[in-house]
Design a protein around this motif. Structure first.
Motif, PDB file in Angstrom:
ATOM      1  N   SER B 295       1.157  -1.726   0.213  1.00 55.94           N
ATOM      2  CA  SER B 295      -0.174   0.014  -0.006  1.00 55.94           C
ATOM      3  C   SER B 295       0.594   0.845   0.314  1.00 55.94           C
ATOM      4  CB  SER B 295      -0.699  -0.235   0.925  1.00 55.94           C
ATOM      5  OG  SER B 295      -0.385   0.057   2.291  1.00 55.94           O
ATOM      6  N   ARG B 296       2.209   1.477   1.012  1.00 52.32           N
ATOM      7  CA  ARG B 296       2.363   2.436   0.669  1.00 52.32           C
ATOM      8  C   ARG B 296       3.789   2.871  -0.989  1.00 52.32           C
ATOM      9  NH1 ARG B 296       2.640   5.214   6.431  1.00 52.32           N
ATOM     10  NH2 ARG B 296       1.161   3.883   6.974  1.00 52.32           N
ATOM     11  N   LEU B 297       3.803   1.563  -1.668  1.00 56.58           N
ATOM     12  CA  LEU B 297       4.993   1.711  -2.455  1.00 56.58           C
ATOM     13  C   LEU B 297       3.925   2.223  -3.949  1.00 56.58           C
ATOM     14  CD1 LEU B 297       7.113  -1.030  -3.450  1.00 56.58           C
ATOM     15  CD2 LEU B 297       5.538   0.061  -5.483  1.00 56.58           C
ATOM     16  N   TRP B 298       2.236   1.918  -3.272  1.00 56.35           N
ATOM     17  CA  TRP B 298       1.893   2.443  -4.445  1.00 56.35           C
ATOM     18  C   TRP B 298       1.128   3.887  -4.161  1.00 56.35           C
ATOM     19  CZ3 TRP B 298       1.736   0.378  -8.801  1.00 56.35           C
ATOM     20  CH2 TRP B 298       2.212  -0.827  -9.431  1.00 56.35           C
ATOM     21  N   GLU B 299       1.538   3.663  -2.997  1.00 59.35           N
ATOM     22  CA  GLU B 299       0.858   5.584  -2.289  1.00 59.35           C
ATOM     23  C   GLU B 299       2.117   6.350  -2.317  1.00 59.35           C
ATOM     24  OE1 GLU B 299      -0.771   5.650   1.655  1.00 59.35           O
ATOM     25  OE2 GLU B 299      -0.643   8.248   1.954  1.00 59.35           O
ATOM     26  N   ASN B 300       2.986   5.385  -1.621  1.00 59.52           N
ATOM     27  CA  ASN B 300       4.262   7.753  -1.747  1.00 59.52           C
ATOM     28  C   ASN B 300       5.163   6.719  -2.708  1.00 59.52           C
ATOM     29  OD1 ASN B 300       3.351   8.496   0.361  1.00 59.52           O
ATOM     30  ND2 ASN B 300       3.883   6.640   1.448  1.00 59.52           N
ATOM     31  N   ARG B 301       5.053   5.579  -3.186  1.00 61.50           N
ATOM     32  CA  ARG B 301       6.461   5.494  -4.262  1.00 61.50           C
ATOM     33  C   ARG B 301       5.955   6.158  -5.304  1.00 61.50           C
ATOM     34  NH1 ARG B 301      11.914   3.380  -2.471  1.00 61.50           N
ATOM     35  NH2 ARG B 301      13.141   5.193  -4.349  1.00 61.50           N
ATOM     36  N   VAL B 302       4.669   5.558  -5.604  1.00 58.20           N
ATOM     37  CA  VAL B 302       4.572   5.545  -7.075  1.00 58.20           C
ATOM     38  C   VAL B 302       3.799   6.930  -7.162  1.00 58.20           C
ATOM     39  CG1 VAL B 302       2.821   4.712  -9.159  1.00 58.20           C
ATOM     40  CG2 VAL B 302       3.890   3.268  -8.136  1.00 58.20           C
ATOM     41  N   GLY B 303       2.659   7.252  -6.652  1.00 54.97           N
ATOM     42  CA  GLY B 303       1.666   7.497  -6.444  1.00 54.97           C
ATOM     43  C   GLY B 303       2.036   9.694  -6.030  1.00 54.97           C
ATOM     44  N   ARG B 304       2.705   9.571  -4.686  1.00 55.52           N
ATOM     45  CA  ARG B 304       3.030  10.370  -5.074  1.00 55.52           C
ATOM     46  C   ARG B 304       4.839  11.492  -5.301  1.00 55.52           C
ATOM     47  NH1 ARG B 304       0.348  12.992   0.274  1.00 55.52           N
ATOM     48  NH2 ARG B 304      -0.658  10.433   1.376  1.00 55.52           N
ATOM     49  N   ASN B 421       6.781   0.198   5.307  1.00 59.20           N
ATOM     50  CA  ASN B 421       7.699   1.821   4.371  1.00 59.20           C
ATOM     51  C   ASN B 421       9.430   0.819   4.481  1.00 59.20           C
ATOM     52  OD1 ASN B 421       5.844   3.201   4.560  1.00 59.20           O
ATOM     53  ND2 ASN B 421       6.905   4.268   6.653  1.00 59.20           N
ATOM     54  N   VAL B 422       9.702   0.376   5.462  1.00 57.73           N
ATOM     55  CA  VAL B 422      11.452  -0.640   4.708  1.00 57.73           C
ATOM     56  C   VAL B 422      11.330  -0.967   4.174  1.00 57.73           C
ATOM     57  CG1 VAL B 422      12.987  -1.281   5.566  1.00 57.73           C
ATOM     58  CG2 VAL B 422      11.881   0.393   7.554  1.00 57.73           C
ATOM     59  N   MET B 423      10.356  -1.933   4.215  1.00 59.87           N
ATOM     60  CA  MET B 423      10.158  -3.892   2.822  1.00 59.87           C
ATOM     61  C   MET B 423      10.032  -3.194   1.529  1.00 59.87           C
ATOM     62  SD  MET B 423       8.101  -6.328   5.185  1.00 59.87           S
ATOM     63  CE  MET B 423       8.121  -7.551   3.968  1.00 59.87           C
ATOM     64  N   ALA B 424       8.940  -1.340   1.507  1.00 54.79           N
ATOM     65  CA  ALA B 424       8.617  -0.756   0.032  1.00 54.79           C
ATOM     66  C   ALA B 424       9.987  -0.576  -0.236  1.00 54.79           C
ATOM     67  CB  ALA B 424       7.356   0.004   0.447  1.00 54.79           C
ATOM     68  N   ALA B 425      11.001  -0.051  -0.405  1.00 52.81           N
ATOM     69  CA  ALA B 425      11.947   0.493  -0.619  1.00 52.81           C
ATOM     70  C   ALA B 425      12.781  -1.021  -0.712  1.00 52.81           C
ATOM     71  CB  ALA B 425      12.995   1.731   0.651  1.00 52.81           C
ATOM     72  N   GLN B 426      13.552  -1.276  -0.006  1.00 54.43           N
ATOM     73  CA  GLN B 426      13.247  -2.554  -0.295  1.00 54.43           C
ATOM     74  C   GLN B 426      13.136  -3.371  -1.765  1.00 54.43           C
ATOM     75  OE1 GLN B 426      14.314  -4.843   3.871  1.00 54.43           O
ATOM     76  NE2 GLN B 426      16.304  -5.620   2.690  1.00 54.43           N
TER      77      GLN B 426
END
Lengths: 504, 504
Positions: B295-304, B421-426
């Motif tokens: 969820s964080r990956l798609w919201e923040n890493r992609v969406g933001r 958050n940590v895993m999303a970045a990995q």
């Protein structure tokens, strides 16, 4: 709570959950969910069955010794357990498989208007259903065993004579009507936005007493009412933007069902007296027919009455000023009561609807008795439609293939629509006698007095009584078509300006 | 299907149905239904537990000998059965009662900002949760037993050192940011109609791959994602007409959860590997943290990301031409990434969110260890908010009373937000290495390559692996904050025009 009460509550919880799985599938679920939803429903049904057939539940029911309601509930539970035990597991399995195949075959056959493609499936369903009737048991006619699933205590012999009288009456009245000039109906097919239709329909439903803090209205392909206890009673409708009466009266119809469920006595909540143990769903109403009596009463007796539109037409007109500018309340009332024979049951008017039902009941009774063969059905159907409604059936899709019921094994449920009409008239007559100035209150748009009478004499009892007992208690009479026929005759002679006999 | 598979499917069906009862209660149910819905939910939970603790299920799991997936599933089932058996029934009952009382007390205490009124309930919850941890068992720290319910295998000692490093980094970066000028954000608080917000949010969700034939979007007070198998994965959001980012990024966040569930391998459907047997709900994701990583990956890493708005700002502007007439894509990107310390966790920005989490984890770990007393919490809380965020807490409603979690016994779930958050970045870093031209595809608004990598390495496995195993398989590394800190540092230095160190 007694052990019986505790186990009953658990069963009712599972049945309410099954209702939710069904409601969601028909109103909210994305299309992709259907296969796994079917598995979830099958699992929950299996669990409900296991809870019912748990020897500890039977023991608890046998030992139940609470108040009268608990005694009645225990007897109903034991009867249902007995019935379930009489049906071989193998037959249940075969029926489930056959239904699934028959529904698919029916849908395709209807699309292609190809009765021959559906015939072998129908033959199989009739055969299995006949075996089900034998397993459940009956005294006079195998159809009685099936009727009993929907209308406890009703017999085929009763239906036969009742329907004979109804048919003669309806056909004669229909001929009188067809000789008279038709009312104008052009304005019903103007453009009515879905949003405004919804607003108004919900407003009328609340006017007659539907409690939205314990309910909600959704859209679905086929309208229905369903409950998860009296505290959550939902209705659905469908909208056509160029046909106003559909959703308007459809919502009043479903609200009539909902009023029944919302007014079952709170102390019956989560009990066997709010559970259909053979149909495996949660329901507070005593039977299909009793339920239908409430929906028809609110839809037709109240909603299609002149009094209703004398009070509410102004509101309708205010929401649709352009569409109804050239229409009077009287014209509107006449239009929504127009009688005109049609091929499709679900589109039929108040009078010809029963003729559609009786045709189906006659055929399915004969099928179950082995007196007619599946191959003969289209011919039988078309001949009867010609005789009763004066119409030629152009194809089987608009004839014998139009209803889903037989493919799902619902033999025995059709009669309850007409039984509901008959009972509605009996209840309304009794209420008219009991309630001071009932007609005055309705003429003022006050629906509390009628609803209160129905709650007191019908709704609150839930499934405590059989329909027969309920009729006796509420009206002092057995099932009796007299009030219904008088109502129809007076109403339509009045509407069509026909010669009046002495009014009842 | 094996006996183990058959029984597993039945359990998963019941868990999916429990999810539906919950979804309906939060999105559709009329208010009047809450009491009987609670009874239905309790009954279904009890049934799920009984099915799991049925000796025949344990025997079937012991004898299961299918493919690797079935072996893994059987081991998970046996572990869960073991854990359930270790928890005394009396404790489960006491916890249920205490939770119910604590939630009511919390809601009132929060309204009145009256911590003292909640304190005895929290003390009781801590006591019972500590007993639960003892019953479940642990090697190092009682908190590990609770962590294990949400993030199997994660240890308090790991968290402690990880969070120490994160906190130092975040606080330092926050100080840099606070010394820089703030971006303009005025346009975010103009009027944005709910209907248009919904249209756009759903459009973006579908763009990243959310399949509406197996999903739907509803409104609810608190946004969530929930599934009833991969074939029916629903999300919710809430709308504020004067704050655009809420629903926009909220829906992308929930769509990120939904992408995980919709892409679990079909063959895990209705299995233990799509079931949380201790939490008693159906879920395909491996853990809370793994789910949150998606969820964080798609919201923040992609969406933001700047790339996202370079591609899609035109579309946003076309729906809200007046509101965004004076805004550039760059300004929009800066606005939705503004960092500003705030009191409320659920309103926090991407950087300070972790500081909110770490404060809670530190406190709940100490509570469970008996190292701090409930009465000390407000002081501890306020001091930490001052130290990390530089803010004074004006009252406990906006401080220690703000979250429902502790009143519901969810000790151990807070860390998973930051772990996510940590895993999303990995995961993102590994995908960048594996997928040719990943950044090019994202810059063209093509999300298939990223989604396919996540499906292949994360989603499809369902709950087959622990989060630790999954990280190793997907990235070749253990849990490692390196990529996350690099990402945050580069992103915010860039956004705020701070001095750059060498980029990773």
């Amino acid at each position: 709570m007694s052990e019986f009460g505790r186990r009953s509550a658990e069963i009712n919880d599972v049945l309410c959950t099954l209702n939710l799985l069904g409601w969601d599938a028909r109103t909210q679920m994305p299309s992709g969910g259907s296969e796994t939803r079917a598995a979830q429903t099958a699992t929950l049904s299996g669990i409900a069955q296991r809870l019912m057939l748990d020897p500890a539940f039977e023991a608890a029911a046998t030992e139940a010794a609470g108040d009268l309601a608990e005694e009645v509930a225990a007897k109903q539970a034991l009867d249902a357990i007995g019935a379930l035990k009489r049906v071989p597991e193998e037959l249940t399995r075969e029926l489930a498989l056959a239904k699934s195949a028959a529904q698919d075959a029916w849908a395709k056959a209807k699309t292609n208007s190809d009765f021959a493609a559906f015939a072998p499936h129908l033959t199989r369903m009739v055969d299995l259903t006949r075996r089900l009737a034998d397993a459940l048991g009956y005294e006079e006619h195998p159809y009685d065993a099936l009727l009993n699933l929907y209308e406890p205590g009703l017999k085929s012999s009763t239906l036969k004579s009742l329907f004979g009288r109804l048919r003669a009456h309806h056909v004669a009245l229909l001929q009188e009507i067809q000789a008279a000039p038709e009312p104008r109906t052009d304005f019903l097919e103007r453009f009515y936005s879905v949003e405004d239709q919804r607003t108004l329909a919900l407003e009328f439903a609340q006017l007659v007493g539907y409690d939205l803090s314990r309910g909600r209205l959704d859209a679905s392909a086929h309208p229905f009412e369903i409950s998860f206890t009296r505290n959550d009673v939902r209705i659905t409708t469908r909208y056509r933007e160029t046909f106003l009466p559909g959703a308007l009266f459809g919502v009043l119809h479903e609200a009539g069902h909902a009023l029944y469920e919302q007014n079952v006595a709170p102390e019956l909540t989560r009990s066997i007296l709010a559970s259909d143990l053979l149909g495996l769903y949660a329901v507070g109403g005593a039977s299909f027919g009793t339920h239908e009596s409430s929906s028809r009463l609110w839809e037709n007796r109240v909603g299609r009455s002149r009094a209703f539109w004398d009070v509410h037409f102004g509101r309708l007109q205010s929401v649709f000023p352009a569409q109804l500018a050239d229409v009077t309340p009287e014209e509107f009332h006449r239009a929504v009561n127009r009688v005109r024979p049609s091929l499709i049951r679900v589109e039929a008017d108040e009078l010809t609807y029963d003729l559609h039902i009786m045709l189906r009941v006659e055929i399915e009774t004969a099928l179950i008795a082995g007196e007619v063969q599946v191959a003969e059905l289209p011919e039988l159907w078309n001949a009867r439609v010609k005789a009763d409604l004066g119409l030629d059936v152009p194809d089987d899709a608009r004839g014998v293939l139009q209803d889903i019921h037989w493919s799902t094994g619902y033999f025995g449920s059709f009669p309850t629509y007409t039984i509901g009409n008959v009972m509605a008239a009996q209840f309304f007559e009794a209420a008219s006698e009991d309630v001071e100035d009932l007609h005055g209150s309705l003429a003022r748009g006050e629906y509390g007095p009628l609803r209160d009478w129905l709650t007191e004499h019908v709704y609150r009892h839930g499934r405590t009584f059989t329909p027969h007992q309920l009729l006796l208690l509420a009206t002092g009479r057995e099932l009796d078509e007299g009030p219904y026929l008088t109502y129809l005759t007076n109403k339509f002679r009045d509407l069509y300006g026909l010669e009046q006999e002495a009014k009842a």
